[in-house]
Design an enzyme around this catalytic site. Structure first.
Site, PDB file in Angstrom:
ATOM      1  CG  ASP A   1      -1.926   1.185   1.383  1.00 39.73           C
ATOM      2  OD1 ASP A   1      -2.472   1.495   0.173  1.00 39.73           O
ATOM      3  OD2 ASP A   1      -2.092   1.840   2.540  1.00 39.73           O
TER       4      ASP A   1
ATOM      5  CB  THR B   1      -1.958   5.589  -2.117  1.00 41.55           C
ATOM      6  OG1 THR B   1      -1.785   4.418  -1.929  1.00 41.55           O
ATOM      7  CG2 THR B   1      -3.128   5.928  -1.095  1.00 41.55           C
ATOM      8  CB  THR B   2       1.195   3.189  -5.924  1.00 39.55           C
ATOM      9  OG1 THR B   2       0.883   2.553  -4.453  1.00 39.55           O
ATOM     10  CG2 THR B   2       2.281   3.101  -6.273  1.00 39.55           C
TER      11      THR B   2
ATOM     12  CG  ASP C   1      -6.329   0.001   0.255  1.00 39.17           C
ATOM     13  OD1 ASP C   1      -6.507   0.977   1.351  1.00 39.17           O
ATOM     14  OD2 ASP C   1      -5.316   0.123  -0.233  1.00 39.17           O
TER      15      ASP C   1
END
Length: 540
Positions: free
Chosen positions: A56, A89-90, A393
């Site tokens: 994550d 998020t990445t 998530d």
């Protein structure tokens, strides 16, 4: 020394911008290999030796102690995306770093940062407009399958990627169960109403979904009933133990017979407290502190269930779900003691049941709102923690899909479509912003390129094919269906992402583009860094 001299170092212009971009790229490179269904995990070891293994982006960046101010902006950006959307998020960090890198190249060609910023803002606006107009699909036309597929897409890159069938169904069931309609008539899905418990042992496939709020506690005494229908729940945050005199309190007794009376009174004080709670109608007592054997006796006699050492966070959630109130003291305003029946939470059933290898207490049929719990099983705590993060998530993705009611194709389809559209849009402008928008279009391709590289595929070849499909979709009326073309990273070919079930909530893509542009702009505006010297000791 001149009056206006700065007590520190000052750096300006090109150097500062290059430093900031280098810091941003360094952070993006850390999470780059975690992107996509075949992304790799990172092992993070902190200063006391605690190990975190995760995929994550937000968790990785949170664990890093970033010193550089521009680097911190990207870390906060990932956390912002995590709070707002829960997933992506990445990709948001990669996109922001790529936008910065390309903006820095433009400044070297003597294009003013203000022109670049205006171009980026214009491109962002057009991109969002295009996503909403051409790439979104209404969830109501696709039904439950779209929710399951969105959850599967989110999980595919995580530790539970091989068991998406089990967990995706579990996520959708859990989110659908906590559906609430607020006073304004809006439908909300509060993810916090889903309690995730972790239990060692068995395989991840043995994880269970429980309808109701599960507590990782057991009843305090074996003589108590194991289940109670029509439960009235008292939620306490104080000790139910034999009353003891405060520290430093001395009682001088002249008559030895009075000692017995004092002991009896100490027992009666606690008994009176318990009677107050039971008289209010409570038949389930949950406390964050301890209950001693003397007090348990009174609860057993009353046929009530008492549970001790519950987590305060769990009791707060139960209070919200059952319409109860967490009480920290029985004292009332008049100086006496009392327990009002309105403080009790109500539920259809409170029962202790065996789930997996452990005994759990489950609250079912809560009065105010509905609850759900998921019990995760796994080999060790590292795996369970990562499963918890992955599941969170996916739950957020299902929640956002339901609330925004729109999905977009995954697998780099949105980025490739926007890249073609913005290149075309850039050539229609006759101003300096044209260059910035063209660079923005190029920067978007960092997502499909990184996905291909991580999957050990030929990135150049795959992205070229993907762009060809999207160009055809935007220029030929009969090829319009190709706008959903995304990458299949297992076979190394292109595919219709919507038919293959690779989809993401539209809000996730829109917000990640907006956040990435804002972060890139905020770093791009900086052209001067002043580092002040620490004040000398003794200066007043």
């Amino acid at each position: 020394m001149p009056a206006l001299a700065i007590q520190g170092e000052r750096e300006t212009g090109e150097d500062v911008r290059t430093q900031n971009v280098t810091a941003a790229l360094a952070i993006a490179n850390i999470v780059r290999t975690t992107l996509g269904p075949v992304g790799l995990d990172k092992m993070l070891v902190d200063d006391i030796g605690d190990v975190t293994i995760t995929n994550d982006g937000a968790t990785i960046l949170q664990q890093l102690e970033v010193e550089h101010p521009a680097g911190k902006v990207l870390v906060e950006l990932a956390q912002m995306q995590d709070q707002e959307v829960g997933d992506g998020t990445t990709s948001v960090v990669l996109l922001a770093a790529e936008l910065l890198k390309r903006a820095n190249e433009l400044t070297k060609q003597k294009i003013h940062p203000t022109s670049i910023i205006t171009g980026y803002r214009m491109a962002c606006r057009e991109a969002v407009k295009y996503i909403n107009a051409h790439l979104t699909t209404d969830v109501s036309t696709l039904g439950r399958a779209s929710l399951v597929n969105a959850a599967k897409t989110s999980m595919s890159s995580k530790i539970i990627g091989t068991m998406t069938d089990v967990f995706a169904e579990m996520c959708v069931d859990a989110v659908m169960r906590i559906k609430t309609v607020n006073s304004a008539g809006d439908t909300k899905y509060p993810i916090k109403a889903i309690n995730i418990l972790k239990a060692h042992g068995k395989s991840a496939k043995e994880s269970q979904f429980i309808e109701g709020f599960a507590l990782n506690c057991t009843v305090a005494s074996q003589q108590m009933p194991k289940s109670i229908r029509d439960a009235k729940i008292a939620l306490l945050d104080f000790n139910l133990q034999k009353h003891r005199m405060g520290l430093g309190v001395n009682i001088q007794v002249k008559d030895p017979s009075k000692i017995e009376e004092i002991k009896k009174r100490e027992m009666d004080i606690t008994k009176e407290k318990i009677q107050l709670i039971l008289k209010a109608g409570a038949n389930v007592i949950l406390t964050t502190k301890g209950i001693d054997d003397l007090c348990l006796k009174y609860f057993v006699e009353a046929g009530a269930i008492a549970v001790r050492r519950c987590k305060k966070e769990d009791l707060r959630r139960i209070a919200k779900a059952t319409g109860g109130k967490l009480i920290i003291s029985l004292a009332d305003l008049e100086g006496g003691e009392g327990f009002d029946a309105s403080h009790l939470g109500q539920a259809e059933e409170f029962a202790q049941e065996r789930v997996a290898d452990d005994e759990l207490c489950i609250v079912r049929g809560c009065k105010s709102s509905r609850c759900a719990s998921i019990v995760l099983r796994g080999a060790n705590s590292l795996m369970l923690d990562e499963m918890d993060r992955s599941l969170h998530d996916s739950l957020c993705v299902v929640q956002r899909t339901l609330e925004s009611n729109a999905v977009v194709p995954g697998g780099g389809a949105v980025e490739a479509a926007l890249s073609i559209y913005l290149e075309d849009f850039a050539t229609s402008l006759g101003s300096r912003e044209q260059l910035a928008i063209a660079e923005f279009a190029e920067a978007l391709l960092v997502i499909p390129k990184t996905l291909s590289v991580n999957a050990a595929q030929d990135a150049t070849d795959l992205v070229s094919k993907l762009r060809a499909h999207h160009y055809a979709a935007q220029t030929k009326a009969d090829q319009r269906e190709q706008r959903f073309t995304g990458l299949n990273l297992i076979t190394g070919k292109t595919q219709n992402a919507m038919q293959a079930g690779v989809m993401e909530p539209a809000i996730s893509k829109v917000k990640s583009i907006k956040f990435a542009v804002e972060a890139a702009i905020s770093i791009l505006r900086i052209d001067d860094v002043i580092r002040l010297n620490p004040k000398q000791q003794g200066d007043h």
